[in-house]
Design a protein around this motif. Structure first.
Motif: not given
Length: 320
Positions: A65-83
Motif C-alpha cells: 500500500q505504501k508503494a502504491k501511494s508513493q507511485d500515485a503521488a509521483t504520477r500525480r506530480e508528473q501529470q501536474f508538471y506535464e500539464l
C-alpha cells in the motif's frame, strides 16, 4: 487322562489367550494414544503457523500500500508538471507550439492536481497567458479556484488574484464564489481580509454583502472577533440588516445526512447556520439579545412576523 489333562490345561490356555489379547489391546491403545498425541501436536503447531501467517501478510500488504501511494503521488506530480508545460507552450501572445489547444477543463484539472499552495500559485501565474490568448474564464473556474485555495489553506492567494483583475483576468463572477471566498477568511484571518472580500462584491457588481444572509452573517462574525472601534461601527450596521432579513425571510434548514452536506450547493445554508451559532454564542456571553436567532433557526413552519396577532381578551358578548 485326556479329560483330566484337558481340564487341567484349560486355565492355562485361557490365561495364554487373555495375555495375548491384553498385549494386542495395549499395543492398540498405545498406537491410538500416539496418534492422538501426534494429532494434537500437529494441531498446536498448525494453529501457530496459521496465527503467524496473517501478521506477515499484513506487513506485506502495508508495504504494498505504501508503494502504491508513493507511485500515485509521483504520477500525480508528473501529470501536474506535464500539464503546466502543455498550457504554457500553447497559451500567450506568442505560442511556442501552435498545434493543439488548451481546453477550459485543463484549468480545473490543474487546480485538482496542485497539492500545495506553491503549485497552485504556479497555476495562477499562468492566468495572464489565457487572457492574452483572447480567452475568458468562466464562473466555474472562479468557484473551483477559491475552493482549492481554501482546501490548501492559502486564501490570501485568492485575494491577490481577484484583487488584481487587470493582471490575472479571473473575475469574481458569481455570488456563490464570493460567499465561498468570504467563508475562507472570516474565521481565521484578520478583519481586513474579510473587508477586502466585502469590497470585491461591489467591484464585481455583485449584490451587497448586507443583502445576502450568509455573507452578512459571516462578515458580522468577523466584526465580533475584532474589538476595534471600526469593527463595532460596521458590526452595528450588519446586525441591524441581519435582523431585518431574518424578519422577512423563511428559516433555513441544513441537511443532516453527510452525503447531502457534502454537496457544494448546500454549503451556503451550512455556512449561514454555522455563523448564526457563533453569533448566538457570542451574544450570550456578552449579554446581547440572541433568542431571535434561536427562534428563527428552530421554527418548523415559517410565517411572516406581521401575521402574528396578540390574543385579545374575551369580551362580555363572548361569555354570554
Amino acid at each position: 487322562m485326556a479329560s483330566l489333562f484337558s481340564l487341567n490345561s484349560r486355565p492355562q490356555a485361557l490365561f495364554r489367550l487373555a495375555s495375548a489379547a491384553n498385549r494386542s489391546v495395549c499395543r492398540r491403545n498405545f498406537y491410538l494414544t500416539a496418534v492422538v498425541r501426534q494429532t494434537r501436536d500437529d494441531d498446536l503447531f498448525s494453529s501457530a503457523t496459521l496465527s503467524a501467517t496473517p501478521a506477515s501478510e499484513t506487513s506485506k500488504s502495508t508495504t504494498v500500500q505504501k508503494a502504491k501511494s508513493q507511485d500515485a503521488a509521483t504520477r500525480r506530480e508528473q501529470q501536474f508538471y506535464e500539464l503546466v508545460e502543455y498550457v504554457t507552450d500553447r497559451t500567450g501572445r506568442k505560442r511556442t507550439i501552435k498545434a493543439g489547444q488548451v481546453r477550459q477543463t485543463a484549468w480545473l484539472r490543474l487546480f485538482q492536481l496542485a497539492k500545495s499552495s506553491e503549485q497552485l500559485e504556479m497555476v495562477a501565474e499562468l492566468f495572464p497567458r489565457w487572457r492574452d490568448s483572447g480567452k475568458e474564464f468562466r464562473p466555474i473556474h472562479a468557484e473551483a479556484f477559491i475552493r482549492r485555495c481554501e482546501e490548501l489553506e492559502c486564501p490570501t492567494l485568492a485575494l491577490k488574484v481577484f484583487g488584481d483583475h487587470s493582471k490575472y483576468g479571473l473575475g469574481l463572477s458569481s455570488l456563490f464564489a464570493a460567499r465561498h471566498m468570504l467563508h475562507s477568511v472570516y474565521e481565521k484571518r484578520p478583519l481586513s481580509d474579510s473587508m477586502t472580500v466585502a469590497a470585491l462584491f461591489g467591484v464585481y457588481k455583485l449584490p451587497p454583502v448586507s443583502s445576502d444572509l450568509a455573507a452578512c452573517s459571516m462578515l458580522y462574525v468577523a466584526c465580533l472577533k475584532d474589538n476595534s472601534a471600526n469593527a463595532r461601527v460596521v458590526g452595528k450596521t450588519l446586525y441591524e440588516e441581519l435582523q431585518k432579513q431574518v424578519h422577512d425571510k423563511p428559516p433555513v434548514k441544513a441537511p443532516q445526512e453527510s452525503a447531502m452536506r457534502a454537496r457544494y450547493a448546500e454549503k451556503p445554508n451550512i455556512w449561514l447556520l454555522d455563523a448564526l451559532k457563533t453569533i448566538e454564542r457570542v451574544h450570550k456571553k456578552t449579554g446581547k439579545e440572541w433568542r431571535w436567532i434561536r427562534y428563527w433557526t428552530t421554527e418548523r413552519e415559517w410565517r411572516p412576523r406581521n401575521t402574528f396577532t396578540p390574543l385579545q381578551p374575551a369580551t362580555t358578548a363572548d361569555h354570554a
